[in-house]
Design a protein around this motif. Structure first.
Motif, PDB file in Angstrom:
ATOM      1  N   SER A 180      49.416 -14.889 -37.319  1.00 52.34           N
ATOM      2  CA  SER A 180      48.421 -14.492 -36.326  1.00 52.34           C
ATOM      3  C   SER A 180      47.143 -14.084 -37.050  1.00 52.34           C
ATOM      4  CB  SER A 180      48.937 -13.318 -35.495  1.00 52.34           C
ATOM      5  OG  SER A 180      49.051 -12.155 -36.305  1.00 52.34           O
ATOM      6  N   GLU A 197      49.067 -17.453 -27.492  1.00 50.74           N
ATOM      7  CA  GLU A 197      50.168 -16.731 -26.863  1.00 50.74           C
ATOM      8  C   GLU A 197      49.577 -15.516 -26.162  1.00 50.74           C
ATOM      9  OE1 GLU A 197      53.469 -15.817 -29.338  1.00 50.74           O
ATOM     10  OE2 GLU A 197      53.783 -17.905 -29.955  1.00 50.74           O
ATOM     11  N   ARG A 244      58.455 -12.798 -26.250  1.00 52.83           N
ATOM     12  CA  ARG A 244      57.700 -12.508 -27.465  1.00 52.83           C
ATOM     13  C   ARG A 244      58.577 -11.809 -28.498  1.00 52.83           C
ATOM     14  NH1 ARG A 244      53.557 -12.084 -23.634  1.00 52.83           N
ATOM     15  NH2 ARG A 244      51.649 -13.213 -24.218  1.00 52.83           N
ATOM     16  N   GLU A 245      59.475 -10.935 -28.025  1.00 50.32           N
ATOM     17  CA  GLU A 245      60.347 -10.219 -28.947  1.00 50.32           C
ATOM     18  C   GLU A 245      61.274 -11.186 -29.686  1.00 50.32           C
ATOM     19  OE1 GLU A 245      59.884  -9.449 -25.795  1.00 50.32           O
ATOM     20  OE2 GLU A 245      58.958  -7.467 -25.811  1.00 50.32           O
ATOM     21  N   LEU A 277      55.244 -19.353 -27.754  1.00 46.49           N
ATOM     22  CA  LEU A 277      55.523 -18.783 -26.452  1.00 46.49           C
ATOM     23  C   LEU A 277      55.369 -19.879 -25.407  1.00 46.49           C
ATOM     24  CD1 LEU A 277      56.059 -15.965 -25.046  1.00 46.49           C
ATOM     25  CD2 LEU A 277      53.603 -15.952 -24.584  1.00 46.49           C
TER      26      LEU A 277
END
Length: 319
Positions: free
Chosen positions: A32, A65, A183-184, A205
């Protein structure tokens, strides 16, 4: 081949120190913007600007995402070729490169700790499979065997969860994509892929009940222990079919019909297993045919579950 102006644009995008460092970091897996700012110790706007230039030139790809975005190396095209050429020529002993590698390891260690913390909160779901004596090792070996020893260009894992199928099949694809709506779970999957040094797979995602075709087409689609969470598995299968290349294959793993009602009430299962007749009907409606079926019964005859593996093929396949 790119025209002159396009090629010059790609070279200009790559020809800057920070951007070369970004390419090297992304060669080790997706990151990210937040990750990359921590590793490079540069501001978010500066890093984002560099990434935009690289993305516009086709050197990296961007996957949004929500409010976040993950970046990785481009997989195809002149930009992808140039990125690989540059990365192969970097000196691993360069001071900036050494610092980047150390900081990247620290960021990933922190991510792994967070993923482990989350995994601990949902471990009961995996512990449940052990109590039901699901033959996981045999099933995973059968999933690998279902590809017949071939290596495909693109494999998509729908409902990737912890990314286990991408890990198990890492030697069977050139490009792997895992989709999941959690997301987890994606954090767990990213940590798992990084720990296994699987750089040719990425996770994103996505709503697997309403698939976005921008993910691209797959030679093989894997749907592992997912369909029983849907009220209408046939609709899910038809959605997945849209991502399959002509002549492609699907490998589906799920439970055979059972009567363990607590899985519905306590573990969000919507269907208590899938029958052979149901799978054949859903496959036919989606333009697929069942090529092979394997069953893996549990040794626990009172509380165990039988796992089924189906290999489906596009009916337009020409032998």
């Amino acid at each position: 081949m790119a025209d002159l102006a396009e090629l010059v644009g790609v070279l200009k995008a790559a020809g800057e120190g920070t951007r070369v460092r970004l390419l090297a970091l992304l060669a080790d897996g997706d990151h990210s913007v937040k990750d990359l700012t921590e590793i490079l110790k540069q501001s978010q706007p500066r890093v984002s600007r560099h990434l935009k230039l690289l993305a516009d030139a086709g050197l990296v790809r961007r996957n949004a995402e929500g409010a976040w975005a993950y970046y990785g190396l481009a997989q195809q095209g002149d930009g992808a070729d140039l990125a690989q050429w540059l990365i192969a020529r970097l000196d691993a002993k360069d001071a900036d490169r050494r610092r980047d590698i150390e900081r990247q390891a620290a960021v990933r260690a922190q991510q792994q700790a967070l993923a482990t913390q989350y995994f601990d909160t949902v471990a009961s779901s995996w512990d449940l499979l052990k109590t039901l004596q699901v033959p996981e090792e045999a099933v995973e070996a059968a999933v690998v065997a279902a590809l017949g020893g071939r290596k495909v260009n693109t494999l998509i894992d729908l409902g990737t969860g912890t990314g286990r199928m991408l890990e198990v099949l890492a030697g069977s694809y050139t490009r792997g994509v895992g989709l999941d709506s959690s997301r987890e779970m994606l954090a767990v999957a990213r940590a798992r892929l990084a720990a296994s040094a699987i750089g040719h797979a990425q996770v994103r995602l996505g709503d697997i009940g309403g698939l976005d075709l921008s993910v691209g087409l797959a030679d093989v689609i894997v749907i592992h222990q997912v369909l029983h969470y849907f009220d209408d598995p046939g609709r899910m299968l038809a959605q997945a079919r849209r991502l399959l290349q002509p002549g492609g294959d699907m490998v589906i793993v799920d439970f055979a019909p059972h009567e363990l009602e607590f899985l519905r009430s306590e573990h969000a299962h919507r269907r208590l297993g899938l029958s052979q007749a149901q799978m054949s009907g859903w496959a036919a409606a989606a333009g697929l045919s069942v090529q092979a079926v394997q069953e893996f019964p549990s040794e626990n005859t009172e509380r165990g579950l039988t796992v089924c593996l189906w290999r489906l093929s596009d009916t337009t396949r020409t032998e």
